[in-house]
Design a protein around this motif. Structure first.
Motif, PDB file in Angstrom:
ATOM      1  N   LEU A  85       0.838  -1.200   0.000  1.00  0.00           N
ATOM      2  CA  LEU A  85       0.000   0.000   0.000  1.00  0.00           C
ATOM      3  C   LEU A  85       0.870   1.245   0.000  1.00  0.00           C
ATOM      4  CD1 LEU A  85      -3.017   0.736   0.187  1.00  0.00           C
ATOM      5  CD2 LEU A  85      -2.776   0.710   2.663  1.00  0.00           C
ATOM      6  N   LEU A  86       0.592   2.140  -0.929  1.00  0.00           N
ATOM      7  CA  LEU A  86       1.330   3.406  -0.990  1.00  0.00           C
ATOM      8  C   LEU A  86       0.990   4.280   0.218  1.00  0.00           C
ATOM      9  CD1 LEU A  86       0.940   4.229  -4.778  1.00  0.00           C
ATOM     10  CD2 LEU A  86       3.066   3.672  -3.588  1.00  0.00           C
ATOM     11  N   PRO A  87       1.896   5.180   0.630  1.00  0.00           N
ATOM     12  CA  PRO A  87       1.610   6.072   1.754  1.00  0.00           C
ATOM     13  C   PRO A  87       0.300   6.827   1.532  1.00  0.00           C
ATOM     14  CG  PRO A  87       3.903   6.265   1.098  1.00  0.00           C
ATOM     15  CD  PRO A  87       3.226   5.405   0.070  1.00  0.00           C
ATOM     16  N   GLY A  88      -0.492   6.897   2.562  1.00  0.00           N
ATOM     17  CA  GLY A  88      -1.772   7.583   2.474  1.00  0.00           C
ATOM     18  C   GLY A  88      -2.900   6.695   1.978  1.00  0.00           C
ATOM     19  N   GLY A  89      -2.578   5.507   1.499  1.00  0.00           N
ATOM     20  CA  GLY A  89      -3.604   4.586   1.014  1.00  0.00           C
ATOM     21  C   GLY A  89      -4.318   3.904   2.158  1.00  0.00           C
ATOM     22  N   GLN A  90      -5.464   3.344   1.864  1.00  0.00           N
ATOM     23  CA  GLN A  90      -6.251   2.675   2.888  1.00  0.00           C
ATOM     24  C   GLN A  90      -6.592   1.261   2.470  1.00  0.00           C
ATOM     25  OE1 GLN A  90      -9.734   4.815   4.031  1.00  0.00           O
ATOM     26  NE2 GLN A  90      -8.639   6.725   4.393  1.00  0.00           N
ATOM     27  N   CYS A  91      -6.735   0.434   3.492  1.00  0.00           N
ATOM     28  CA  CYS A  91      -7.212  -0.931   3.299  1.00  0.00           C
ATOM     29  C   CYS A  91      -8.598  -0.982   3.923  1.00  0.00           C
ATOM     30  CB  CYS A  91      -6.274  -1.917   3.981  1.00  0.00           C
ATOM     31  SG  CYS A  91      -6.771  -3.640   3.790  1.00  0.00           S
ATOM     32  N   GLN A  92      -9.577  -1.417   3.147  1.00  0.00           N
ATOM     33  CA  GLN A  92     -10.929  -1.462   3.684  1.00  0.00           C
ATOM     34  C   GLN A  92     -11.668  -2.711   3.244  1.00  0.00           C
ATOM     35  OE1 GLN A  92     -12.342   2.370   2.494  1.00  0.00           O
ATOM     36  NE2 GLN A  92     -12.612   1.809   0.379  1.00  0.00           N
ATOM     37  N   ILE A  93     -12.652  -3.066   4.046  1.00  0.00           N
ATOM     38  CA  ILE A  93     -13.481  -4.224   3.755  1.00  0.00           C
ATOM     39  C   ILE A  93     -14.515  -3.845   2.693  1.00  0.00           C
ATOM     40  CG2 ILE A  93     -15.154  -5.866   4.725  1.00  0.00           C
ATOM     41  CD1 ILE A  93     -12.230  -6.197   5.724  1.00  0.00           C
ATOM     42  N   GLU A  94     -14.677  -4.714   1.727  1.00  0.00           N
ATOM     43  CA  GLU A  94     -15.694  -4.551   0.682  1.00  0.00           C
ATOM     44  C   GLU A  94     -16.553  -5.813   0.713  1.00  0.00           C
ATOM     45  OE1 GLU A  94     -18.085  -3.226  -2.148  1.00  0.00           O
ATOM     46  OE2 GLU A  94     -16.481  -1.986  -1.335  1.00  0.00           O
ATOM     47  N   PRO A  95     -17.724  -5.742   1.352  1.00  0.00           N
ATOM     48  CA  PRO A  95     -18.567  -6.940   1.484  1.00  0.00           C
ATOM     49  C   PRO A  95     -18.864  -7.627   0.152  1.00  0.00           C
ATOM     50  CG  PRO A  95     -19.417  -5.151   2.831  1.00  0.00           C
ATOM     51  CD  PRO A  95     -18.320  -4.570   1.984  1.00  0.00           C
ATOM     52  N   GLY A  96     -18.904  -6.888  -0.925  1.00  0.00           N
ATOM     53  CA  GLY A  96     -19.190  -7.463  -2.231  1.00  0.00           C
ATOM     54  C   GLY A  96     -18.118  -8.391  -2.759  1.00  0.00           C
ATOM     55  N   LEU A  97     -16.964  -8.441  -2.082  1.00  0.00           N
ATOM     56  CA  LEU A  97     -15.903  -9.355  -2.510  1.00  0.00           C
ATOM     57  C   LEU A  97     -15.986 -10.705  -1.799  1.00  0.00           C
ATOM     58  CD1 LEU A  97     -12.875  -6.882  -2.739  1.00  0.00           C
ATOM     59  CD2 LEU A  97     -14.184  -7.891  -4.625  1.00  0.00           C
ATOM     60  N   ALA A  98     -16.966 -10.867  -0.927  1.00  0.00           N
ATOM     61  CA  ALA A  98     -17.170 -12.161  -0.266  1.00  0.00           C
ATOM     62  C   ALA A  98     -17.609 -13.182  -1.308  1.00  0.00           C
ATOM     63  CB  ALA A  98     -18.216 -12.029   0.836  1.00  0.00           C
ATOM     64  N   PRO A  99     -17.356 -14.462  -1.065  1.00  0.00           N
ATOM     65  CA  PRO A  99     -17.733 -15.484  -2.047  1.00  0.00           C
ATOM     66  C   PRO A  99     -19.222 -15.478  -2.343  1.00  0.00           C
ATOM     67  CG  PRO A  99     -16.423 -16.437  -0.283  1.00  0.00           C
ATOM     68  CD  PRO A  99     -16.745 -15.032   0.121  1.00  0.00           C
ATOM     69  N   GLY A 100     -19.530 -15.784  -3.581  1.00  0.00           N
ATOM     70  CA  GLY A 100     -20.919 -15.946  -3.967  1.00  0.00           C
ATOM     71  C   GLY A 100     -21.496 -14.807  -4.765  1.00  0.00           C
ATOM     72  N   ALA A 101     -20.831 -13.660  -4.814  1.00  0.00           N
ATOM     73  CA  ALA A 101     -21.340 -12.570  -5.648  1.00  0.00           C
ATOM     74  C   ALA A 101     -21.208 -13.006  -7.100  1.00  0.00           C
ATOM     75  CB  ALA A 101     -20.551 -11.293  -5.393  1.00  0.00           C
ATOM     76  N   ASP A 102     -22.181 -12.713  -7.903  1.00  0.00           N
ATOM     77  CA  ASP A 102     -22.145 -13.098  -9.313  1.00  0.00           C
ATOM     78  C   ASP A 102     -21.369 -12.036 -10.081  1.00  0.00           C
ATOM     79  OD1 ASP A 102     -22.467 -13.986 -11.862  1.00  0.00           O
ATOM     80  OD2 ASP A 102     -24.651 -13.893 -11.868  1.00  0.00           O
ATOM     81  N   ALA A 103     -20.071 -12.225 -10.191  1.00  0.00           N
ATOM     82  CA  ALA A 103     -19.204 -11.235 -10.838  1.00  0.00           C
ATOM     83  C   ALA A 103     -19.543 -11.054 -12.315  1.00  0.00           C
ATOM     84  CB  ALA A 103     -17.744 -11.645 -10.695  1.00  0.00           C
ATOM     85  N   ARG A 104     -20.267 -12.008 -12.904  1.00  0.00           N
ATOM     86  CA  ARG A 104     -20.579 -11.895 -14.326  1.00  0.00           C
ATOM     87  C   ARG A 104     -21.714 -10.918 -14.592  1.00  0.00           C
ATOM     88  NH1 ARG A 104     -20.414 -18.025 -13.572  1.00  0.00           N
ATOM     89  NH2 ARG A 104     -22.062 -17.272 -12.270  1.00  0.00           N
ATOM     90  N   ALA A 105     -22.462 -10.565 -13.546  1.00  0.00           N
ATOM     91  CA  ALA A 105     -23.597  -9.662 -13.733  1.00  0.00           C
ATOM     92  C   ALA A 105     -23.147  -8.223 -13.555  1.00  0.00           C
ATOM     93  CB  ALA A 105     -24.684  -9.998 -12.724  1.00  0.00           C
TER      94      ALA A 105
END
Length: 174
Positions: free
Chosen positions: A72-92
């Motif tokens: 991570l570059l200085p000043g960058g953030q790491c955050q949770i993105e619930p949509g990256l949990a398994p089961g999201a239909d990435a094709r839609a």
């Protein structure tokens, strides 16, 4: 130019009675391999402005390894993105992974962030691979990511370009 670095979580505990999938942690080999992969990404100068992670423990641990190692570059953030949990239909096109990429694209193109920015998404298979396939216009299931594997996509006005697709063995052999 917007780049998306897809990073699959490292090797995790096997699912067993009494252990929820959400709570499966990285194994020691999974931590070590993830750390080595991230260190190689840093050596390849693939630092990121931000990291988005699935909420599942193994993905959060992989993202934390990336932060601690310096991806991570200085000043960058790491955050949770619930949509990256398994089961999201990435094709839609309405799927959360797709929506996240479109938000980043909008932010870079219209808000005039940096001329060049790279964002990491830490998640699971087959969702990350299907998201990569969707972005480049390939059929679902054609871009598999091994545990601790990566895909780097460059997004432009049309379909994305797949710049790198590497399994951990390939990354660490370099």
């Amino acid at each position: 130019m917007l780049e998306i670095l897809l990073l699959r979580h490292g090797i995790a505990q096997e699912l067993q009675p009494g252990l929820l999938d959400h709570d499966r942690a990285l194994t020691q080999p999974g931590r070590l391999r993830s750390r080595a992969v991230v260190e190689r990404l840093i050596a390849m100068e693939l630092h990121c402005q931000g990291i988005f992670s699935s909420s599942l423990l193994r993905a959060r641990q992989t993202a934390q390894i990336a932060v601690e190692a310096g991806l991570l570059l200085p000043g960058g953030q790491c955050q949770i993105e619930p949509g990256l949990a398994p089961g999201a239909d990435a094709r839609a096109p309405g799927a959360d992974g797709w929506a996240l990429v479109q938000r980043l694209r909008q932010q870079v193109c219209c808000d005039g962030l940096a001329l060049s920015s790279r964002w990491a998404l830490v998640g699971h298979e087959p969702d990350l691979g299907d998201l990569a396939a969707l972005l480049i216009g390939a059929p679902a299931g054609t871009i598999p990511l091994k545990k601790a594997g990566i895909a780097l996509l460059q997004l432009g006005p049309g379909a994305a370009q797949l710049r790198l697709l590497m399994a951990p063995r390939q990354i660490l052999a370099g």
